[in-house]
Design a protein around this motif. Structure first.
Motif, PDB file in Angstrom:
ATOM      1  N   THR A  30       0.863  -1.171   0.000  1.00 17.63           N
ATOM      2  CA  THR A  30       0.000   0.000   0.000  1.00 17.63           C
ATOM      3  C   THR A  30       0.905   1.229   0.000  1.00 17.63           C
ATOM      4  OG1 THR A  30      -2.007   0.929   0.999  1.00 17.63           O
ATOM      5  CG2 THR A  30      -0.224   0.301   2.508  1.00 17.63           C
ATOM      6  N   THR A  31       0.333   2.380  -0.233  1.00 18.30           N
ATOM      7  CA  THR A  31       1.143   3.590  -0.307  1.00 18.30           C
ATOM      8  C   THR A  31       1.825   3.860   1.028  1.00 18.30           C
ATOM      9  OG1 THR A  31      -0.343   4.534  -1.955  1.00 18.30           O
ATOM     10  CG2 THR A  31       1.100   6.061  -0.782  1.00 18.30           C
ATOM     11  N   GLY A  32       3.142   3.970   0.980  1.00 15.41           N
ATOM     12  CA  GLY A  32       3.917   4.241   2.185  1.00 15.41           C
ATOM     13  C   GLY A  32       4.790   5.462   2.010  1.00 15.41           C
ATOM     14  N   GLY A  33       5.385   5.919   3.095  1.00  8.37           N
ATOM     15  CA  GLY A  33       6.281   7.061   3.044  1.00  8.37           C
ATOM     16  C   GLY A  33       7.541   6.743   2.259  1.00  8.37           C
ATOM     17  N   LYS A  41      -1.089   5.370  -8.126  1.00  3.60           N
ATOM     18  CA  LYS A  41      -1.747   4.099  -8.433  1.00  3.60           C
ATOM     19  C   LYS A  41      -2.765   3.693  -7.371  1.00  3.60           C
ATOM     20  CE  LYS A  41      -2.451   0.118 -10.493  1.00  3.60           C
ATOM     21  NZ  LYS A  41      -3.268   0.062 -11.733  1.00  3.60           N
ATOM     22  N   PHE A  42      -2.382   3.795  -6.097  1.00  3.59           N
ATOM     23  CA  PHE A  42      -3.213   3.277  -5.013  1.00  3.59           C
ATOM     24  C   PHE A  42      -3.832   4.355  -4.133  1.00  3.59           C
ATOM     25  CE2 PHE A  42      -0.081  -0.476  -5.241  1.00  3.59           C
ATOM     26  CZ  PHE A  42      -0.842  -1.101  -6.215  1.00  3.59           C
ATOM     27  N   GLY A  43      -3.601   5.620  -4.449  1.00  2.00           N
ATOM     28  CA  GLY A  43      -4.140   6.699  -3.633  1.00  2.00           C
ATOM     29  C   GLY A  43      -3.256   7.008  -2.446  1.00  2.00           C
ATOM     30  N   LEU A  44      -3.645   8.026  -1.691  1.00  2.00           N
ATOM     31  CA  LEU A  44      -2.932   8.365  -0.466  1.00  2.00           C
ATOM     32  C   LEU A  44      -3.097   7.249   0.559  1.00  2.00           C
ATOM     33  CD1 LEU A  44      -4.149  12.064  -0.198  1.00  2.00           C
ATOM     34  CD2 LEU A  44      -1.917  11.282  -1.030  1.00  2.00           C
ATOM     35  N   ALA A  45      -2.208   7.223   1.539  1.00  2.00           N
ATOM     36  CA  ALA A  45      -2.307   6.193   2.577  1.00  2.00           C
ATOM     37  C   ALA A  45      -3.658   6.245   3.273  1.00  2.00           C
ATOM     38  CB  ALA A  45      -1.174   6.353   3.585  1.00  2.00           C
TER      39      ALA A  45
END
Length: 464
Positions: A131-134, A156-160
């Motif tokens: 998933t979106t990470g830093g 691709k996956f949006g903000l966290a």
């Protein structure tokens, strides 16, 4: 109460109550426990509660309130303003609470409040999930996500926070609440960007996505070629697929094998292309950028968890960052951005960064309190240096970049990218309507503003 002094009996009582530990000045490990990412921060808490359970967190909060101690909350400790620490208060330290439990069937991860990106990414890697990470592996997942969460996979996956499923929160009175779309939905809404204003997140659950391959292309250019590269990058991104992310960086050429000798220790322009897919597919998509003449390159297909730690800076250096989110990136803005690269402190670890937005960020939920998500570009002057003698010029450079890009700014900002820049910046980060709604949630869950060491949303004042 004298500085750093807590009655020994009270401190002993706290130690007995905690499953974890409590460290006070003079105890072994105290200086190590109070160190954070930004070496400019030198604060001395009266006690650091190293919590291991949600019950520990509740006890630490109650102890702080009973003893009139300011409360700071520490996850990854990456806040550039050092908001994970205080002087003479109590730090609720979550770092021992770093367990990550992946459910590969439901494609979710339950993440302890003290887990870092490295804990999350490496737990997900065996299942080909992410998933979106830093963009740094040592960033704390909790603060990152609740502040919004911008990273390589966001297009691709949006903000966290777009992937937030549920949060377990210990509130200012020491009680535990759960927030999700079905349970305390207004609190859940506020946790999509409102940060640590409402309580201590002891666990969060995030949605995961299939990611079987990740590719990276790092193209190195002389700084004088940056203007041409920036314009080509801008034009390319107008039709690039959401799988493609990355950014344009100016930085000091590192002493790595892939960096030519004439760029080591010198200002270097780097185009970083990340791609959620295999290398050959990435090469085909990025062909217009790969056609640019360059000094060197590093191209690889690698695990996402490895990409996440490639640009990690060592802790303990001096930091000052800020950001401007842009409505567009016309030629005049490109000129202003590239011109300020030549003024950045070199050599240092500082980075002059342009991030592409768009994709799933712009297309994501419009009801979250994050108006900056509509910006197509973000400029992020990221000052990192070693000597206190360079403090003034490094901070001045960051502020100068902000001022130079302000003509194209949308006026709002991702708060995780900045330090304490005043109440106006916090208000602008959410917009007036969202801020009032967030303040109402704050009033319900933290009416006394116990959790104020953050980008603070103040409780509503009672009517007179």
């Amino acid at each position: 109460m004298a500085p750093h002094a807590i009655a020994e009996a009270a401190l002993g009582g706290l130690r007995q109550q905690l499953t974890g530990d409590a460290i006070a000045p003079g105890d072994p490990g105290y200086d190590e426990a109070r160190a954070v990412f930004n070496g400019m921060i030198d604060r001395h808490p009266a006690v650091i509660a190293q919590c291991e359970t949600g019950a520990d967190v509740a006890r630490a909060i109650r102890f702080g309130r009973e003893n009139d101690l300011e409360i700071a909350v520490r996850g990854g400790g990456h806040s550039v303003a050092g908001m994970a620490l205080n002087d003479d208060g109590i730090v609720v330290d979550l770092r021992r609470m770093h367990t990550v439990i992946v459910n590969p069937v439901e494609r979710t991860a339950r993440i302890g409040g003290g887990a870092t990106m490295s804990h999350l990414d490496r737990a997900c890697q065996p299942y080909d999930l992410a998933t979106t990470g830093g963009r740094a592996s040592t960033t704390g997942v909790g603060g990152f996500t609740l502040g919004g969460g911008s990273g390589w996979l966001e297009r691709k996956f949006g903000l966290a926070c777009d992937n937030l499923v549920a949060v377990e929160l210990v509130t200012a009175d020491g009680s535990t609440v759960h927030a999700s779309a079905d349970e305390n939905p207004e609190l859940f809404w506020a946790l999509h960007g409102g940060g640590g204003n409402f309580g201590v997140a002891t666990a969060i659950t995030l949605k995961l996505h299939p990611l079987q391959a990740m590719s990276m292309m790092m193209l190195l250019f002389r700084p004088e070629e940056g203007l041409q590269v920036a314009r080509a990058y801008r034009d390319f991104l107008s039709s690039a697929p959401d799988e493609l992310g990355g950014g344009l960086f100016y930085l000091t050429g590192p002493p790595e094998p892939f960096v030519p000798d004439h760029l080591v220790g010198k200002l270097t322009c780097i185009l970083l292309i990340t791609y959620a897919g295999p290398e050959m597919e990435a090469r085909n998509v990025a062909e217009p950028l790969l056609a640019l003449p360059r000094e060197a390159e590093l191209i690889a297909e690698l695990p996402y968890a490895e990409l996440q730690c490639m640009l990690d800076d060592p802790p303990g250096q001096r930091n000052y960052w800020s950001a401007e989110y842009l409505a567009g990136f016309p030629d005049a803005a490109v000129d202003a951005f590239t011109a300020r690269a030549g003024t950045m402190p070199v050599p240092s670890s500082s980075q002059h960064i342009l991030f592409p937005m768009g994709g799933a960020v712009a297309a994501g939920p419009g009801d979250h309190p994050l108006p900056w998500r509509t910006a197509p570009w973000a400029v992020h002057p990221f000052g990192i240096w070693e000597s206190p003698a360079d403090d003034e010029r490094a901070v001045e450079w960051v502020r100068d970049v902000r001022a130079g890009m302000r003509p194209w700014s949308i006026g709002t900002v991702y708060l995780n990218f900045i330090g304490l820049e005043g109440e106006d910046r916090v208000l602008a980060a959410f917009g007036e309507e969202n801020y009032r709604r967030l303040a109402a949630v704050k009033t319900e869950y933290d009416p006394d503003n116990v959790f104020r060491l953050n980008h603070n949303i103040k409780p509503l004042q009672p009517a007179v």
